[in-house]
Write an enzyme that holds these catalytic residues in place. Sequence first.
Site, mmCIF file in Angstrom:
data_model
loop_
_atom_site.group_PDB
_atom_site.id
_atom_site.type_symbol
_atom_site.label_atom_id
_atom_site.label_comp_id
_atom_site.label_asym_id
_atom_site.label_seq_id
_atom_site.Cartn_x
_atom_site.Cartn_y
_atom_site.Cartn_z
ATOM 1 N N GLN A 116 40.891 38.920 30.571
ATOM 2 C CA GLN A 116 39.682 38.103 30.770
ATOM 3 C C GLN A 116 38.642 38.497 29.728
ATOM 4 O O GLN A 116 38.555 37.882 28.681
ATOM 5 C CB GLN A 116 39.176 38.257 32.201
ATOM 6 C CG GLN A 116 40.095 37.583 33.216
ATOM 7 C CD GLN A 116 39.550 37.602 34.629
ATOM 8 O OE1 GLN A 116 38.383 37.867 34.878
ATOM 9 N NE2 GLN A 116 40.408 37.320 35.596
ATOM 10 N N GLY A 262 46.203 70.376 25.320
ATOM 11 C CA GLY A 262 46.011 68.938 25.538
ATOM 12 C C GLY A 262 44.563 68.505 25.371
ATOM 13 O O GLY A 262 44.266 67.317 25.291
ATOM 14 N N THR A 264 42.354 68.371 27.507
ATOM 15 C CA THR A 264 41.844 67.551 28.619
ATOM 16 C C THR A 264 40.842 68.319 29.473
ATOM 17 O O THR A 264 40.166 67.731 30.306
ATOM 18 C CB THR A 264 42.990 67.047 29.523
ATOM 19 O OG1 THR A 264 43.649 68.176 30.090
ATOM 20 C CG2 THR A 264 43.986 66.207 28.762
ATOM 21 N N HIS A 353 46.623 73.855 32.306
ATOM 22 C CA HIS A 353 46.313 73.534 33.702
ATOM 23 C C HIS A 353 46.040 74.808 34.498
ATOM 24 O O HIS A 353 45.020 74.916 35.183
ATOM 25 C CB HIS A 353 47.475 72.755 34.332
ATOM 26 C CG HIS A 353 47.148 72.250 35.690
ATOM 27 N ND1 HIS A 353 46.706 70.972 35.925
ATOM 28 C CD2 HIS A 353 47.143 72.866 36.899
ATOM 29 C CE1 HIS A 353 46.465 70.809 37.211
ATOM 30 N NE2 HIS A 353 46.728 71.960 37.813
ATOM 31 N N ASP A 362 45.798 70.444 41.419
ATOM 32 C CA ASP A 362 46.890 70.049 42.314
ATOM 33 C C ASP A 362 48.094 70.962 42.180
ATOM 34 O O ASP A 362 48.912 71.060 43.097
ATOM 35 C CB ASP A 362 47.337 68.615 41.980
ATOM 36 C CG ASP A 362 46.379 67.597 42.557
ATOM 37 O OD1 ASP A 362 46.070 67.703 43.745
ATOM 38 O OD2 ASP A 362 45.938 66.717 41.803
ATOM 39 N N ALA A 796 30.345 41.957 32.293
ATOM 40 C CA ALA A 796 28.890 42.041 32.466
ATOM 41 C C ALA A 796 28.542 42.119 33.958
ATOM 42 O O ALA A 796 27.843 43.020 34.381
ATOM 43 C CB ALA A 796 28.213 40.831 31.836
ATOM 44 N N MET A 1037 32.016 36.239 28.895
ATOM 45 C CA MET A 1037 32.126 37.645 29.312
ATOM 46 C C MET A 1037 33.417 37.887 30.072
ATOM 47 O O MET A 1037 33.522 38.812 30.855
ATOM 48 C CB MET A 1037 30.910 38.054 30.129
ATOM 49 C CG MET A 1037 30.375 36.968 31.014
ATOM 50 S SD MET A 1037 28.647 37.222 31.425
ATOM 51 C CE MET A 1037 28.362 35.822 32.471
ATOM 52 N N GLN A 1193 39.282 34.591 38.449
ATOM 53 C CA GLN A 1193 37.964 34.948 38.963
ATOM 54 C C GLN A 1193 38.052 35.376 40.426
ATOM 55 O O GLN A 1193 37.401 36.332 40.844
ATOM 56 C CB GLN A 1193 37.009 33.751 38.843
ATOM 57 C CG GLN A 1193 36.590 33.449 37.428
ATOM 58 C CD GLN A 1193 35.814 34.606 36.820
ATOM 59 O OE1 GLN A 1193 34.738 34.957 37.256
ATOM 60 N NE2 GLN A 1193 36.394 35.249 35.824
ATOM 61 N N GLU A 1260 31.276 34.280 41.678
ATOM 62 C CA GLU A 1260 30.765 35.287 42.610
ATOM 63 C C GLU A 1260 31.302 35.205 44.045
ATOM 64 O O GLU A 1260 31.495 36.238 44.675
ATOM 65 C CB GLU A 1260 29.233 35.169 42.681
ATOM 66 C CG GLU A 1260 28.544 35.506 41.394
ATOM 67 C CD GLU A 1260 27.080 35.100 41.440
ATOM 68 O OE1 GLU A 1260 26.804 33.907 41.606
ATOM 69 O OE2 GLU A 1260 26.223 35.973 41.344
#
Length: 1318
Positions: A116, A262, A264, A353, A362, A796, A1037, A1193, A1260
């Site tokens: 979109q 990594g 991260t 990690h 985790d 937007a 948009m 939409q 909407e």
Amino acid sequence: MSAGATGDTLCFFVNGKKVTEKHVDPETTLLSFLREKLRLTGTKYGCGGGGCGACTVMVSRYRPANKSICHYSVNACLLPLCQLHGAAITTVEGIGSTKTRIHPVQERIAKAHGSQCGFCTPGMVMSMYTLLRNNPQPSLEDITQALTGNLCRCTGYRPIIDGCRTFCQQEANCCQLNGGTNSGSKEENPEETPLLFDKSQFLPIDHTQELIFPPELILMAETSSPQTLTFRGERVTCVSPVLLEELVQLKTSNPEAPLIMGNTKLGPDFKFKGVVHPLIISPIRVLELFEVTETTHGVWVGTGFPLSEIWAILKKLCRQFPEEKTELFRALIQQLRNVGSQQICNVATLGGHIMSANPNSDLNPILAAGNCSVSTISSGGWREVPLNQEFFLSFGKTVLRPEEIVVSVLIPFSRKGELVRAFRQAPRKECAFATITTGMRVLFSEGFRVVEDVSIYFGGVGPKTAKAVQTCATIVARPWNAETLSQAYEVLVKEFDFPPSIPGGKAEFRRSLTLSFLFKFNLEVLQSLRKMNVIENIVVENMEPLPGEIQLSQQHFQHVSKGQSDQDPVGRAIIHSSAISQATGEAIYCDDLPKTDGELFLSLVTSSRAHAKIINVDVSDALLLPGVVDVITAKDIPGKKTRMFSGYDEEMLAQTQVSCIGQIVCAVLADTRAHARRAASAVNISYEDLSEPIFTIEDAIKRSSYFEPRRKLERGNVEEAFKSVDLVHEGAIRIGGQEHFYMETQSILVLPVREQAEFKIYASSQSPTSVQIAVSETLAIPANRVSCHVKRLGGAFGGKFVKTVILACITSVAAWKTNCAVRCVLERGEDMLITGGRHPVLGKYKVGFQKDGRILAADIQIWTNAGNAVDVSIFVAEKILLHLDNAYNIPNLRGRAAACRTNLPSNTSFRGFGVPQVACVIENLISDVGLTLQRPVDQVREINMYKGPSLTHYKVEFSPENLLRCWDECKAKSDFCSRRIAVDTFNEQNRWKKRGLSIIPIKYGIAFSEGVMNQSAALVNIYQDGSVLVTHGGTEMGQGVHTKMQQVVSRELHIPMSKVYIGETSTNAVPNTFISAASFGTDANGMAVKNACQTLYQRLEPVRQKNPKGTWESWVSAAVMEKISLSATGFSRGPDSYIDWDKMEGQPFPYFTYGVCCSEVELDCLTGDYRTMRTNIVADVGQSLNPSVDIGQIEGAFMQGLGLFTMEELKFSPCGLLYTRGPSQYKIPAVCDLPLSFNIHLLSDSNNPHAIYSSKGIGEPTLFLGSSVFFAIKDAVAAARKEVGLSGPFSLDSPATAERICLACASPFAQNQEKEMG
Ligand SMILES: Cc1cc2nc3c(=O)[nH]c(=O)nc-3n(C[C@H](O)[C@H](O)[C@H](O)COP(=O)(O)OP(=O)(O)OC[C@H]3O[C@@H](n4cnc5c(N)ncnc54)[C@H](O)[C@@H]3O)c2cc1C
Ligand code: FES
Ligand code: FES
């Protein structure tokens, strides 16, 4: 370190082309290099922290050891350029383009309507492309796994999945899937069911066409002996050794230098916390970190492996060894499946990690519970350290000495009698850090009668991964039975301290989760013991995971009429006009515009106090930093320093006082974004705090802090009606705010033309005219010197209106002052902090009703949290009152709405403009009536719905016929009645899992209630070759307004759409337009475009008559020869809507769009986790102008509503600082949140005389339908509460997060932990 002062040369490939970089700054990421240096702007910047996937590219490497090439998707925003020596990068531009040939992945996502606004599309394409490079025939699960880390705010994911699933083998064989998943209902003839896309037309995938891995890199890896590389930047040096000894030496001499793997953990620390390490060491080429060694006890795995490879290694080991030995491996696999996204797991390493020592990790709890240990090396030699409760000291700290390097991890085999499990609960099912995560292991002695050893570790319970030591001591050496477990719960509930101040909050929920997980472990252990016939006569509930398999969905819409010409595209499923260029990365967004000579970057400095006097703004340190040019303050503004909204002035740059954290005080200009950002954080502002700030609606009410006027609407006699009703109930609900989270952050580029004070502004604005007018007033120049241009926006949702205007004004002042081009692009965190979002709402109500369910009176008060500036809050409050009735005819109805003035960043327009919040209050009221009367809530809804010729509460006549048709069709399509029975049966059979079902209507007024805003204009030019250029007032948009306008032109001029082009929206082509919003873009602009086309077609009439058989081109040429003007403007003077607040009546909307949605959920009452099993929407969009755009939409809005009502939670600190400033903290729906079966049905034979070609606005209205999931959850919670003897109305605020759900279920674990457990 052999390199000279400038460092070594980096060599890698991008899209098959060799890149050699001599001066590589270790702070440069691959993303900024691609976008700024190579101008490959297809790869997008959405968050900079690995959380959105917009920057996904594919990295390929050659592995000399097994002569293989591996491909993996990565987040380019986290990948340091200096880590790429010898790698080949493929970006979206490298796989296909409209100039050559588009790639099947690009084609299928685009043609399945999966793009979109398109800002997420290149990232989606690259995740899918990488998957196909590794796995040409993936399963649907592979696809959803590959897309876990790619967020999309527009589509709702269904069309992306549908485009991608055409690559699955089983889908290819599935005849039902003839073009998308649009199968229509079973009984219908498929030939008569129009399709959203035709997959038989898709290009086949041909893997021989892919870019090959550069032979030069293979040769380089095979022949050259690797050398230590050094890269030196402005502030940071990176050394990448090859030998372990050298690594040890480097670390010994620089113990504080981090090892970058990594990136991260280090990357986000650098980016968001400003942590700078002068030296970083990159061991990614040290082979010892990448070894796997099997022993009799288990497997030693190198810490350099990324988590995705650890997963693959463990999978392989599970196939290799008997089940009994792989308990721990399997628990790790399960947990690894949930860590981060595919992109994160492809780079994040096991060593990184463990050493990040994140208390919410985790893996650490399960590694520790599983008795793993690490092997480390330092100048002192090797040592083995157990990963136990002593290992983790606090956040980021372990027992290891700073100079120690973790080389490998021992993952032991499980023994006979040993069971290992892992559980987690996170704010989103995937790609979210857990709230509580756990690893649990039990070892039974011979015969399974007695527990020999038990180990339980938790994450999320404090500053480190922690062992439940006392709980374990309660269980060990005892039989595994109800008594032992009951005592264990009692100990566990006291073992961890959850102060309300615990980072991340949710103390009560965390405590209840620890108990729930032990209970779940208990169920699993009992299941195993039963299977082994160790225990008998105990019925154990089998807690299967929540369902997760995505089903085929239906998208059903009406064929165009038989008589419609084939060339007329109106009513057909036409793809978004720029979907293909969005999928190839060629589509240009504001920040993709090339840098101009001498261009400067603007970075904002914002207030860190919620309510304070500004004592001093000290910019001296900032001005000394490299590249800094100037600082812009309010004093620099030549014209108006404030903007006025609803009678209140808002300062663009605060001068003497600030009223929220995040208010803009000044802005720094520098030569690059990095320099501007560094300098902005060096500006020192001193404050003097003012009286206590107000943050909540409750505080605002107490202190009468409002923006005036407050509004009221009333019909009937509410007080009298309350006296005569059978029952009266009072209730309340809070609906939290919502961040727009458009994928493209606010972006502005201002170009001074250097003549007569002329300025060109490129802005991500929904309202170019507002930008133009505001800038001209700010710079004190006439509006004719300012033009605003908008090509497209990366989403937007109402958020790029008022705030963009203010940002554009500030940026223009900087351009005016320096006479240079100035660019301002907000970081995700800044954007979230500064620009506000949807208004949080508190709704209180009193409702009077009869025993039969008829509601006779309701008195409703709505308060919104407007924030520190009025913005559009008064209009939001008004729209709230205008939708107070939703779909219900409550004869005596009173509503009051007030916008509370607080010290939070001001909230603004957001898709739905207050309607989703107020409709949720009404539906909650109805739900309370149903729960009070113990009647099915859908019946209460039906009883009270408008029927026959009706009058709204502001005295407008309307027919609810289509609303009722939607209701009936939705009930039928969703098999509501039979599923109600099935849900109730399921609930009777399951104690800890419950299902819930709801059906919810919406009646939504289209257009602006302020009549002046309902106008638009267009300019249509026909050129000599017959091509047509259209400019209109609407901005594109993602909502497809340009596509729909092309359809209009095509119909009116009787030419193919391919002849029609819409370049951009600009104020110099079409002046004085209004914002694209209120679901009114197509209505307004469609009429204006039609008007212009009709003028032109009329003008061509004489030449057509002279040559009736001529072609379009021949008529156009003839018209030129005959001096007929081929340029026309069109205008639409839309409805003169109004509302008279004194008389409480008016005509605010020309028509209503209707919709009804039914959703079913399955809930895990122990954790609050849920899954949307099925959603059916029936929407009345009139005669759809473009069903694919309209369905897009509807689906996108529904998912945004699902986020609003069930997931998205804004958190503020006690002093008013927004905590949730990025995708790591703020969770919008991801692929994992898609309803498993998601079906859309456009109401057939619906007409609308008020809009173009009988269509209806749809942007909407259906957002509110996401609340059907909220109310389905509420239904399931009610069933859970019944189990503990609770009935009647109960409170569940929105969003219904796992925390709220779990606590509302009132399970013994969530409520009173010391009673009823066992
Ligand atoms: C978007 C996102 C989502 C995430 N989601 C999750 C999640 O759901 N669950 C979860 O548990 N985690 C999650 N994480 C965290 C992630 O798993 C860790 O950041 C990652 O594993 C760290 O590994 P790295 O290689 O990137 O470390 P780096 O950032 O490269 O390094 C981190 C630290 O480890 C040290 N280090 C690295 N290797 C060694 C070594 N061999 N010896 C000694 N010290 C070493 C470094 O010095 C540094 O201090 C997420 C992260 C991100 C960015
Ligand atoms: S920009 Fe890289 S993940 Fe968001
Ligand atoms: S299309 Fe995915 S974010 Fe807009």
